[in-house]
Write a protein that holds these residues in place. Structure first.
Motif, PDB file in Angstrom:
ATOM      1  N   PRO A 151      47.266  31.757  47.237  1.00 16.75           N
ATOM      2  CA  PRO A 151      47.671  32.927  46.464  1.00 16.75           C
ATOM      3  C   PRO A 151      47.026  32.898  45.094  1.00 16.75           C
ATOM      4  O   PRO A 151      46.763  31.847  44.533  1.00 16.75           O
ATOM      5  N   ALA A 152      46.758  34.071  44.571  1.00 15.50           N
ATOM      6  CA  ALA A 152      46.092  34.160  43.274  1.00 15.50           C
ATOM      7  C   ALA A 152      46.974  33.570  42.193  1.00 15.50           C
ATOM      8  O   ALA A 152      48.188  33.749  42.181  1.00 15.50           O
ATOM      9  N   SER A 153      46.362  32.850  41.271  1.00 16.80           N
ATOM     10  CA  SER A 153      47.097  32.255  40.158  1.00 16.80           C
ATOM     11  C   SER A 153      47.535  33.333  39.189  1.00 16.80           C
ATOM     12  O   SER A 153      46.812  34.297  38.932  1.00 16.80           O
ATOM     13  N   GLU A 154      48.720  33.197  38.633  1.00 17.54           N
ATOM     14  CA  GLU A 154      49.194  34.150  37.629  1.00 17.54           C
ATOM     15  C   GLU A 154      48.726  33.755  36.240  1.00 17.54           C
ATOM     16  O   GLU A 154      48.941  34.466  35.275  1.00 17.54           O
ATOM     17  N   GLU A 155      48.096  32.601  36.131  1.00 14.69           N
ATOM     18  CA  GLU A 155      47.636  32.151  34.829  1.00 14.69           C
ATOM     19  C   GLU A 155      46.368  32.883  34.431  1.00 14.69           C
ATOM     20  O   GLU A 155      45.621  33.383  35.266  1.00 14.69           O
ATOM     21  N   GLY A 156      46.100  32.916  33.155  1.00 18.99           N
ATOM     22  CA  GLY A 156      44.857  33.483  32.663  1.00 18.99           C
ATOM     23  C   GLY A 156      44.847  34.992  32.723  1.00 18.99           C
ATOM     24  O   GLY A 156      44.032  35.586  33.417  1.00 18.99           O
ATOM     25  N   VAL A 204      36.841  39.410  32.366  1.00 16.22           N
ATOM     26  CA  VAL A 204      36.272  38.123  32.761  1.00 16.22           C
ATOM     27  C   VAL A 204      36.990  37.641  34.017  1.00 16.22           C
ATOM     28  O   VAL A 204      38.215  37.745  34.114  1.00 16.22           O
ATOM     29  N   LEU A 205      36.238  37.111  34.957  1.00 16.42           N
ATOM     30  CA  LEU A 205      36.849  36.571  36.171  1.00 16.42           C
ATOM     31  C   LEU A 205      36.200  35.248  36.528  1.00 16.42           C
ATOM     32  O   LEU A 205      34.979  35.154  36.661  1.00 16.42           O
ATOM     33  N   GLY A 230      46.054  42.559  30.837  1.00 19.99           N
ATOM     34  CA  GLY A 230      46.559  42.971  32.133  1.00 19.99           C
ATOM     35  C   GLY A 230      45.644  42.618  33.283  1.00 19.99           C
ATOM     36  O   GLY A 230      45.977  42.864  34.439  1.00 19.99           O
ATOM     37  N   PHE A 231      44.492  42.015  33.009  1.00 20.80           N
ATOM     38  CA  PHE A 231      43.526  41.649  34.056  1.00 20.80           C
ATOM     39  C   PHE A 231      43.621  40.154  34.311  1.00 20.80           C
ATOM     40  O   PHE A 231      43.559  39.349  33.384  1.00 20.80           O
ATOM     41  N   ARG A 232      43.797  39.779  35.581  1.00 20.08           N
ATOM     42  CA  ARG A 232      43.911  38.366  35.923  1.00 20.08           C
ATOM     43  C   ARG A 232      42.542  37.707  35.880  1.00 20.08           C
ATOM     44  O   ARG A 232      41.657  38.035  36.660  1.00 20.08           O
ATOM     45  N   THR A 233      42.350  36.778  34.967  1.00 22.41           N
ATOM     46  CA  THR A 233      41.046  36.148  34.772  1.00 22.41           C
ATOM     47  C   THR A 233      40.881  34.881  35.602  1.00 22.41           C
ATOM     48  O   THR A 233      39.757  34.442  35.839  1.00 22.41           O
ATOM     49  N   ARG A 234      41.986  34.249  36.006  1.00 22.26           N
ATOM     50  CA  ARG A 234      41.993  32.964  36.705  1.00 22.26           C
ATOM     51  C   ARG A 234      41.445  31.828  35.836  1.00 22.26           C
ATOM     52  O   ARG A 234      41.106  30.773  36.346  1.00 22.26           O
ATOM     53  N   LEU A 235      41.348  32.035  34.555  1.00 23.11           N
ATOM     54  CA  LEU A 235      40.840  30.997  33.658  1.00 23.11           C
ATOM     55  C   LEU A 235      41.932  29.991  33.320  1.00 23.11           C
ATOM     56  O   LEU A 235      43.100  30.348  33.179  1.00 23.11           O
ATOM     57  N   ASN A 236      41.525  28.743  33.179  1.00 23.06           N
ATOM     58  CA  ASN A 236      42.416  27.700  32.692  1.00 23.06           C
ATOM     59  C   ASN A 236      42.218  27.597  31.182  1.00 23.06           C
ATOM     60  O   ASN A 236      41.156  27.159  30.720  1.00 23.06           O
TER      61      ASN A 236
END
Length: 480
Positions: free
Chosen positions: A131-136, A211-212, A140-146
């Motif tokens: 499942p997609a991470s809710e972090e980053g 950014v993704l 409002g755009f999910r970047t998936r960045l740590n």
């Protein structure tokens, strides 16, 4: 310094200062798995588990959400979980799996699973995608960045200086020079940290930028889903509108024609609108196997930079900095001991550190060289018995003062070709790898090339005293 014995099987939680020692045992195990497994795998399969630990630590029951996950975890991770728990506790620990909703144990003992999970195919991957991470999140755009992976937390050294400089340039001026930026190197050398740092820096300067960060396997999954659900408009709207695409391990696109086609389209769309693309791989563009030529040419059209295995001083700095970030202090002499024994990559280095810190916390002992020896006893034992091709490449490259990347590049000057042949010869002599396997690890070369190098160096060793002495030094260095 007097060392306390490991807890016996008759021990109870009262024997430990921590009243939740049982949960501490599982938590320490989970921390080690987090370092060993890709983030996506860990978050999908290990992180959701709940553990019930017997008072005497002899048994750990893991509660799993459904039978599919139970069977998968048992087959793919059960053996490693058992081994880590035994390593931390000092005695065998029985691992049971149960369905959480019914708490009915369906497997009594998990035996070690020697093989890793097979790589998912292009058509099946969607069913196992994490499942997609809710972090980053940004605007409002999910970047998936740590957010923890920044340029400030990246230890700089000669091994990564050029790649870091190029990445900082991209972060400061995206869409211009070095587009695309292609970063390659072995496993665990910091490629992922670097691409996250690019994204985090750009968002710091431009919070509204789209950014993704994504792993190539997730891109494959998204392509499959868009075909299954007929949602290609949504797919294109997501990927073609980015300001910065950061994609890890593009070698996973091999043999996936539909995925390569869609990535090519996204690639062209992003470059046309002056968006930037940063990619990582385990080899340089032209060394990628089963990737369409037109895609390889795009990968190679910007700047390609390598990350080398870290040198000793850099490994020591990484250990000390990482320990501090974990809220612990690592004495310099311990850091040097670990750095000298863990040479291959940053991921293994951090894994060794996590193991030491977990061992220290669970056994209530200060971090010392002796404790490090105990915590890493399996790793040190394996290292004493095995020599890796990667270590041979690094040792030979250091000895002849060339770059490790030259070992798998297409460069042919004598100053590079000669050490490369020597490394191939040593790989055949000191490892159990076959000629084709060795060729693959030297930039995808044919086994006949390896055979030629082995025969040539072997014959010259009998005739040239200087070469024989050099090989003797290299062999002794590798054997420790």
């Amino acid at each position: 310094m007097h060392e306390e014995p490991l807890p016996s099987q008759d021990a109870t939680p009262d024997d430990f200062e921590d009243a939740h020692a049982g949960q501490g045992l599982w938590q320490a195990c989970a921390e080690l798995l987090a370092q060993e497994l890709p983030e996506q795998q860990f978050n999908t399969w290990i992180k959701p588990l709940t553990a019930q630990v017997a008072p005497d630590f002899s048994k750990v029951t893991l509660l799993v959400a459904n039978r599919f996950k139970l069977d998968w975890i048992r087959a793919q991770y059960g053996g490693r979980i058992s081994a880590l728990l035994q390593d931390l506790y000092g005695q065998p620990v029985t691992v049971e799996l149960a369905l959480a909703q019914r708490e009915a144990v369906v497997r009594t003992y998990v035996r070690p699973a020697p093989a890793e999970a097979p790589a998912p195919s292009e058509t099946l991957y969607a069913s196992a995608a994490a499942p997609a991470s809710e972090e980053g999140m940004a605007g409002g755009f999910r970047t998936r960045l740590n957010p923890a992976l920044t340029f400030d937390t990246l230890v700089e050294g000669t091994a990564n200086r050029m790649a870091r400089s190029a990445a900082m340039h991209v972060a400061g001026s995206p869409g211009h020079l070095y587009n695309p930026l292609f970063i390659y190197g072995g496993v665990g050398l910091g490629k992922t940290h670097l691409v996250h740092a690019v994204g985090n820096k750009l968002l710091e300067d431009r919070p509204d930028a789209k950014v993704l960060y994504i792993h190539a396997e997730q891109f494959v999954s998204d392509v499959v889903k868009s075909y299954q659900r007929r949602t290609f408009d949504d797919f294109k709207a997501r990927y073609h509108s980015l300001d910065l695409l950061l994609i890890d391990d593009v070698q996973f696109f091999a043999n996936k024609d539909r995925t390569q086609e869609e990535f090519f389209n996204a690639f062209e769309a992003l470059l046309a609108k002056k968006s930037h693309i940063v990619m990582t791989s385990d080899t340089y563009p032209k060394g990628l196997a089963n990737i369409h030529e037109r895609l390889v040419s795009r990968f190679d059209s910007g700047l390609t930079v390598a990350i080398e295995p870290p040198e000793l001083e850099m490994r020591v700095a990484i250990l000390i900095n990482k320990a501090r970030s974990e809220g612990a202090e690592m004495p310099e002499e311990v850091a040097f001991f670990v750095a000298k024994n863990v040479r291959s990559n940053v991921r293994e280095l951090e894994g060794a550190l996590r193991k030491i810190l977990a061992y220290s916390r669970f056994n209530q002992k200060d971090v010392s060289i002796q404790l490090a020896r105990e915590a890493l006893r399996d790793l040190l034992s394996i290292q004493n018995r095995q020599i890796s091709v990667e270590n041979i490449q690094k040792t030979v490259a250091d000895y002849y003062k060339i770059k490790v990347a030259d070992m798998y590049s297409k460069k042919r000057p004598a100053s590079i070709a000669r050490p490369r042949q020597i490394a191939m010869y040593l790989a055949k002599e000191l490892t159990q790898k076959s000629l084709p396997e060795i060729g693959e690890l030297f930039g995808g070369r044919d086994h006949t090339t390896v055979l030629h190098a082995v025969r040539k160096i072997g014959a010259e060793r009998q005739q040239l005293t200087e070469l024989n002495q050099q090989l003797h030094v290299l062999e002794q260095t590798l054997k420790g």
